[in-house]
Write an enzyme that holds these catalytic residues in place. Structure first.
Site, PDB file in Angstrom:
ATOM      1  N   GLY A  85      30.058  36.657  31.163  1.00 28.20           N
ATOM      2  CA  GLY A  85      31.173  37.105  30.326  1.00 28.20           C
ATOM      3  C   GLY A  85      30.935  36.942  28.839  1.00 28.20           C
ATOM      4  N   ASP A 108      37.186  39.303  32.764  1.00 27.52           N
ATOM      5  CA  ASP A 108      36.382  38.510  31.816  1.00 27.52           C
ATOM      6  C   ASP A 108      37.164  38.200  30.539  1.00 27.52           C
ATOM      7  OD1 ASP A 108      34.494  39.055  33.729  1.00 27.52           O
ATOM      8  OD2 ASP A 108      32.942  39.734  32.340  1.00 27.52           O
TER       9      ASP A 108
HETATM   10  C1  MEV Z   1      32.005  41.294  36.056  1.00 30.23           C
HETATM   11  O1  MEV Z   1      32.072  39.999  35.462  1.00 30.23           O
HETATM   12  C2  MEV Z   1      32.650  41.304  37.400  1.00 30.23           C
HETATM   13  C3  MEV Z   1      32.732  42.623  38.120  1.00 30.23           C
HETATM   14  O2  MEV Z   1      33.683  42.441  39.190  1.00 30.23           O
HETATM   15  C4  MEV Z   1      33.172  43.782  37.245  1.00 30.23           C
HETATM   16  C5  MEV Z   1      34.624  43.681  36.783  1.00 30.23           C
HETATM   17  O3  MEV Z   1      35.403  42.886  37.306  1.00 30.23           O
HETATM   18  O4  MEV Z   1      34.951  44.446  35.873  1.00 30.23           O
HETATM   19  C6  MEV Z   1      31.413  43.007  38.761  1.00 30.23           C
END
Ligand code: MEV
Length: 325
Positions: free
Chosen positions: A113, A158
């Protein structure tokens, strides 16, 4: 001249990455690594944005049409943050010059993140510097705009966790709830060093779900149920059970096609060294994995990951989201 500084934490997804894009719940934790952004106003209308980690500068003005480095420039990694600067300046009614410096302890393109933490810290620092009070929710939403530029259609998990901090269960269309646990969550993060793009990994899952809708949907629901069980196990302080669920999540998300041999190797190495559970974290395809440890196995797991020739760092919960420094 006025100035301000803010920082925001990195995150690890404990369970539910990818499924969260399809409105399943995910469990996410802010960790003790931060991105810091310092902002000061300057004469004229030039905005310079400098990243100490990338050793790159982007130059633009707050006026929409003036991006002095151009989309094709080598500084395009910094350009998504233009949206953040422009949005906060617009809310503050400011059109002058700015100096913005990013300093981050968070590895980028690794699933921790980093871009969201930068966007969040930048929104907060700019708001303070330009004399407006932004709520955590506003800061998170402003940072979501730069996340969209970087990742396509992210779930928003995030920027949310970076703004609020702590341990939360999140559902895209519903919001989030803090999770309290008597158990201490101790993690080792293993970094494969393999770069990947979140947008590409999300597209890969979309492809699997499109080609095999019944199996794909079942896997996503299953991951959603797994998150619910993990929250229950955490609330009950059943840390061994949390570990088993984390490993199970790795194999489920692996079935959706987003693991990588480098991640699987680190997962096996951690479990072999006594980790309570291990899984990829974030988008997969490279990036990072996490191993849940206790004091007894912590050193052995760390060594097992390092023996695979990659970096390993310990991580703990950060209750502090975005803050002014
Ligand atoms: C990214 O940190 C996590 C994912 O699930 C993408 C998202 O939630 O946007 C892969």
């Amino acid at each position: 001249m006025t100035s301000a500084e803010a920082s925001a934490p990195a995150k690890v997804i404990l369970t539910g990455e990818h499924a969260v894009v399809y409105n399943e719940p995910a469990l996410v934790m802010a960790i003790d690594r931060r991105a810091r952004v310092a902002v000061s106003t300057s004469r004229g209308d030039l905005v310079t944005l400098y990243s100490q980690r990338l050793k790159e500068t982007a130059r633009f003005t707050l006026e929409k049409s003036k991006n002095l480095d151009g989309e094709g420039s080598r500084n395009r990694r910094l350009l998504p943050y233009l949206t953040v600067a422009r949005r906060v300046a617009q809310l503050a009614g400011y059109s002058g010059g700015l100096r913005i410096t990013i300093q981050s302890e968070i590895p980028s393109a690794a699933g921790l993140g980093s871009s969201a933490a930068i966007g969040v810290a930048m929104s907060a620092a700019l708001g303070k510097c330009l004399g407006i009070k932004l709520s955590r929710d506003q800061i998170s939403k402003i940072a979501y705009q730069s996340e969209r530029h970087i990742h396509g259609h992210p779930s928003g998990i995030d920027n949310l966790i970076s703004s609020y901090g702590g341990l939360v269960v999140f559902r895209k269309n519903e919001g989030f709830l803090p999770v309290k646990s008597p158990a201490r969550i101790k993690l080792i993060i293993g970094m494969t060093g393999v770069d990947r793009s979140t947008g590409e990994q999300v597209a890969k899952v979309a492809e699997t779900v499109k080609e095999h809708p019944r199996v794909g949907q079942l896997l996503l629901h299953c991951i959603g149920h797994l998150t619910v069980e993990t929250v229950e196990a955490l609330r009950a302080g059943k840390i061994e059970s949390v570990g088993r669920l984390l490993s199970l999540n790795h194999w489920l998300v692996n079935a959706l096609g987003v693991s990588h041999p480098s991640l699987d190797r680190l997962v096996y190495a951690s479990l072999g060294a006594g980790a309570l559970g291990a899984k990829l974290t974030g988008a997969g395809g490279g990036g990072c994995m996490i191993a849940l440890v206790n004091d007894k196995c912590k050193a052995a797991v760390m060594q097992a990951i390092q023996r695979e020739g990659v970096d390993a760092i310990p991580a703990r919960l950060s209750r502090t989201g975005v803050r002014f420094d």
